[in-house]
Design an enzyme around this catalytic site. Structure first.
Site, PDB file in Angstrom:
ATOM      1  N   HIS A   1      71.257  33.486  53.017  1.00 45.17           N
ATOM      2  CA  HIS A   1      70.523  34.479  52.221  1.00 45.17           C
ATOM      3  C   HIS A   1      71.205  35.829  52.427  1.00 45.17           C
ATOM      4  O   HIS A   1      70.716  36.683  53.169  1.00 45.17           O
ATOM      5  CB  HIS A   1      69.051  34.491  52.645  1.00 45.17           C
ATOM      6  CG  HIS A   1      68.362  33.202  52.328  1.00 45.17           C
ATOM      7  ND1 HIS A   1      67.783  32.954  51.106  1.00 45.17           N
ATOM      8  CD2 HIS A   1      68.223  32.060  53.044  1.00 45.17           C
ATOM      9  CE1 HIS A   1      67.288  31.727  51.087  1.00 45.17           C
ATOM     10  NE2 HIS A   1      67.542  31.157  52.253  1.00 45.17           N
TER      11      HIS A   1
ATOM     12  N   GLY B   1      63.101  35.747  52.428  1.00 44.88           N
ATOM     13  CA  GLY B   1      61.731  36.039  52.868  1.00 44.88           C
ATOM     14  C   GLY B   1      60.877  36.683  51.810  1.00 44.88           C
ATOM     15  O   GLY B   1      61.050  36.442  50.622  1.00 44.88           O
TER      16      GLY B   1
ATOM     17  N   GLU C   1      57.549  36.252  51.992  1.00 47.97           N
ATOM     18  CA  GLU C   1      56.439  35.321  51.770  1.00 47.97           C
ATOM     19  C   GLU C   1      55.134  35.761  52.428  1.00 47.97           C
ATOM     20  O   GLU C   1      54.146  35.042  52.386  1.00 47.97           O
ATOM     21  CB  GLU C   1      56.842  33.916  52.248  1.00 47.97           C
ATOM     22  CG  GLU C   1      57.876  33.307  51.318  1.00 47.97           C
ATOM     23  CD  GLU C   1      58.675  32.192  51.966  1.00 47.97           C
ATOM     24  OE1 GLU C   1      58.914  32.263  53.180  1.00 47.97           O
ATOM     25  OE2 GLU C   1      59.056  31.265  51.249  1.00 47.97           O
TER      26      GLU C   1
ATOM     27  N   TYR D   1      64.740  29.097  44.246  1.00 46.43           N
ATOM     28  CA  TYR D   1      63.717  28.032  44.278  1.00 46.43           C
ATOM     29  C   TYR D   1      63.258  27.618  42.872  1.00 46.43           C
ATOM     30  O   TYR D   1      62.850  26.504  42.637  1.00 46.43           O
ATOM     31  CB  TYR D   1      62.473  28.535  45.020  1.00 46.43           C
ATOM     32  CG  TYR D   1      62.464  28.398  46.528  1.00 46.43           C
ATOM     33  CD1 TYR D   1      63.630  28.345  47.276  1.00 46.43           C
ATOM     34  CD2 TYR D   1      61.249  28.330  47.216  1.00 46.43           C
ATOM     35  CE1 TYR D   1      63.597  28.238  48.656  1.00 46.43           C
ATOM     36  CE2 TYR D   1      61.202  28.226  48.597  1.00 46.43           C
ATOM     37  CZ  TYR D   1      62.369  28.186  49.315  1.00 46.43           C
ATOM     38  OH  TYR D   1      62.315  28.085  50.677  1.00 46.43           O
TER      39      TYR D   1
ATOM     40  N   ARG E   1      56.059  25.793  47.631  1.00 45.42           N
ATOM     41  CA  ARG E   1      56.616  27.010  47.029  1.00 45.42           C
ATOM     42  C   ARG E   1      57.526  26.698  45.841  1.00 45.42           C
ATOM     43  O   ARG E   1      58.109  27.598  45.251  1.00 45.42           O
ATOM     44  CB  ARG E   1      57.402  27.800  48.077  1.00 45.42           C
ATOM     45  CG  ARG E   1      56.541  28.347  49.199  1.00 45.42           C
ATOM     46  CD  ARG E   1      57.395  28.714  50.405  1.00 45.42           C
ATOM     47  NE  ARG E   1      57.920  27.522  51.067  1.00 45.42           N
ATOM     48  CZ  ARG E   1      58.742  27.537  52.119  1.00 45.42           C
ATOM     49  NH1 ARG E   1      59.155  28.688  52.614  1.00 45.42           N
ATOM     50  NH2 ARG E   1      59.162  26.401  52.665  1.00 45.42           N
TER      51      ARG E   1
ATOM     52  N   HIS F   1      66.731  22.714  48.136  1.00 45.84           N
ATOM     53  CA  HIS F   1      65.844  23.014  49.267  1.00 45.84           C
ATOM     54  C   HIS F   1      64.787  21.928  49.331  1.00 45.84           C
ATOM     55  O   HIS F   1      64.065  21.701  48.357  1.00 45.84           O
ATOM     56  CB  HIS F   1      65.202  24.389  49.048  1.00 45.84           C
ATOM     57  CG  HIS F   1      63.963  24.620  49.864  1.00 45.84           C
ATOM     58  ND1 HIS F   1      63.946  25.407  50.987  1.00 45.84           N
ATOM     59  CD2 HIS F   1      62.694  24.155  49.702  1.00 45.84           C
ATOM     60  CE1 HIS F   1      62.714  25.406  51.493  1.00 45.84           C
ATOM     61  NE2 HIS F   1      61.940  24.661  50.730  1.00 45.84           N
TER      62      HIS F   1
ATOM     63  N   HIS G   1      67.995  21.204  54.604  1.00 43.72           N
ATOM     64  CA  HIS G   1      66.820  21.211  55.503  1.00 43.72           C
ATOM     65  C   HIS G   1      66.339  19.773  55.764  1.00 43.72           C
ATOM     66  O   HIS G   1      65.163  19.569  56.050  1.00 43.72           O
ATOM     67  CB  HIS G   1      65.637  22.024  54.933  1.00 43.72           C
ATOM     68  CG  HIS G   1      65.981  23.367  54.379  1.00 43.72           C
ATOM     69  ND1 HIS G   1      66.924  24.209  54.942  1.00 43.72           N
ATOM     70  CD2 HIS G   1      65.476  24.049  53.294  1.00 43.72           C
ATOM     71  CE1 HIS G   1      66.984  25.330  54.231  1.00 43.72           C
ATOM     72  NE2 HIS G   1      66.138  25.256  53.225  1.00 43.72           N
TER      73      HIS G   1
ATOM     74  N   ASP H   1      71.205  28.894  57.156  1.00 43.68           N
ATOM     75  CA  ASP H   1      70.046  29.522  56.493  1.00 43.68           C
ATOM     76  C   ASP H   1      69.937  31.000  56.899  1.00 43.68           C
ATOM     77  O   ASP H   1      68.862  31.592  56.838  1.00 43.68           O
ATOM     78  CB  ASP H   1      68.756  28.763  56.835  1.00 43.68           C
ATOM     79  CG  ASP H   1      67.683  28.903  55.764  1.00 43.68           C
ATOM     80  OD1 ASP H   1      67.943  29.546  54.721  1.00 43.68           O
ATOM     81  OD2 ASP H   1      66.575  28.380  55.974  1.00 43.68           O
TER      82      ASP H   1
END
Ligand code: ZN
Length: 388
Positions: A66, A71, A73, A133, A166, A198, A227, A286
């Site tokens: 990233h 983030g 979230e 996402y 998400r 993801h 992941h 990540d």
């Protein structure tokens, strides 16, 4: 300027023995057990570094970073800041692929491409995934295929979320349409053409990928789930799918005692023990992403963020457990480069990019060359990012 690295124990990843390396113009120009003395290269200025048998490996590739910061979230104050240059170089990472995560709303592809270009100017090799996402993917040009075709650093789509609360809950048809755009975009350009996925903790796991392999003509290499070590049932699915052709990516996140997850080093060991194809496993950090813990209602109860140095930490853990360096290295170097079609990366050979890491006796990152430039020496950055 030429750089002559004398007497390193070179792992290409395969061991080449004690060699001298000549570096110039950002490339590896020569490799031999004994290159001529510095004067032989006159009048070109040569700097010589004596490695005295220290191990030299390819710079690490991190396909999941990233780079703008992830983030957000748990509210706007939880947006992680951008990752500075030395956070990568100190961890031996010389090639990064940046991405958007959950937040493609306050973050944008414009921002990500700019962050990618910034890392290039600062000396790293940098690329990015389009999308994030969401489905439909957020893009720069209006379509995934146009982004891959016309925006040089964009090599595929990522990290599209599946089996996660998400995610956009994509249907199978949406999923394979995006995978097809990645594949054809890759064919048109020679770029990776990968759909980087993801995976959340949802019980559907890799079912969309399995169905795509069963029902479509798409080549399995297009699907690159990450992941996969986040829970043990998902990891078993990853073990079952790798022999069918996709490459699986484990994340070097911290795992606590008793947690239903495998650390990267545990996952990689288990993959090998299960007889998984050697070329189809990679590891990523990540870095800059958030590490949230949610309760059963999808409410955030705890928050941390991931660091790129975790990648070298996983490599070190595997070496500490006695695995040979030539076995461990492809997971962090050549496997990633091959999948991403970055042919100048992930290997030490004449003509490849001079991205090199020298390891200390304790398997720490000691010295780093990125594009032929010394960016870390004796564990200290010699080059810093613009605002560091
Ligand atoms: Zn993710």
């Amino acid at each position: 300027m030429l750089l002559l690295l004398r007497g390193g124990s070179v792992f290409a990843p395969e061991p080449l023995g004690i060699c001298d390396l000549l570096v110039g113009g950002g490339k590896i120009l020569a490799i031999a057990p004994k290159l001529p003395p510095m004067e032989a290269f006159a009048p070109a200025p040569v700097t010589e570094i004596s490695l005295q048998g220290a191990r030299v490996i390819p710079g690490l590739l991190d396909a999941h970073v990233h780079s703008t910061g992830g983030g957000g979230e748990a509210g706007p104050h939880t947006r992680v800041p951008a990752v500075p240059l030395s956070a990568f170089t100190l961890g031996g990472i010389t090639t990064v692929v940046g991405l958007l995560g959950t937040d493609g709303t306050t973050r944008s592809m414009e921002n990500l491409v700019a962050a990618t270009n910034a890392l290039r100017v600062e000396g790293l090799s940098a690329y990015c995934w389009t999308g994030g996402y969401e489905v439909p993917p957020v893009t720069l040009s209006g379509s995934v295929r146009r982004d891959i075709a016309f925006v040089e650093p964009i090599i595929g789509v990522g990290e599209m979320a599946i089996s996660d609360h998400r995610s956009s809950q994509p249907t199978f048809e949406e999923f394979i349409r995006i995978a097809a755009d990645c594949h054809v975009g890759g064919l048109m350009t020679g770029k990776a053409g990968i759909l980087h996925l993801h995976l959340g903790d949802g019980k559907r796991g890799l079912s969309l990928v399995r169905r795509a392999l069963d029902e479509t003509e798409l080549p399995p290499r297009v699907f690159y789930p990450t992941h996969v070590n986040r829970n043990k049932a998902l990891f078993d699915e990853a073990l079952a799918i790798a022999p069918r052709g996709p490459t699986v990516d484990v994340t070097a996140f911290p795992v606590e005692e008793g947690e239903d997850a495998w650390s990267a080093e545990d996952a990689i060991e288990r993959y090998w023990a299960a007889g998984g194809p050697d070329s189809r496993i990679t590891c990523s950090s990540d870095g800059g992403g958030c590490l949230p813990t949610f309760n059963g209602q999808g409410e955030l109860v705890r928050m941390d963020f991931a660091r790129p140095s975790a990648l070298a930490g996983a490599l070190r853990a595997l070496l500490d457990r006695g695995h040979p360096l030539e076995r461990v290295l492809p997971v962090f170097t050549s496997n990633v480069a091959n999948l991403l079609r970055l042919h100048q990366k992930g290997r030490i050979a004449v003509g490849t990019d001079a991205d090199l890491v020298v390891l200390s006796d304790e398997h720490h990152v000691r010295d780093v060359l990125a594009g032929g430039r010394v960016v870390v020496r004796h564990g200290v950055p010699t080059v810093r990012g613009t605002f560091e």
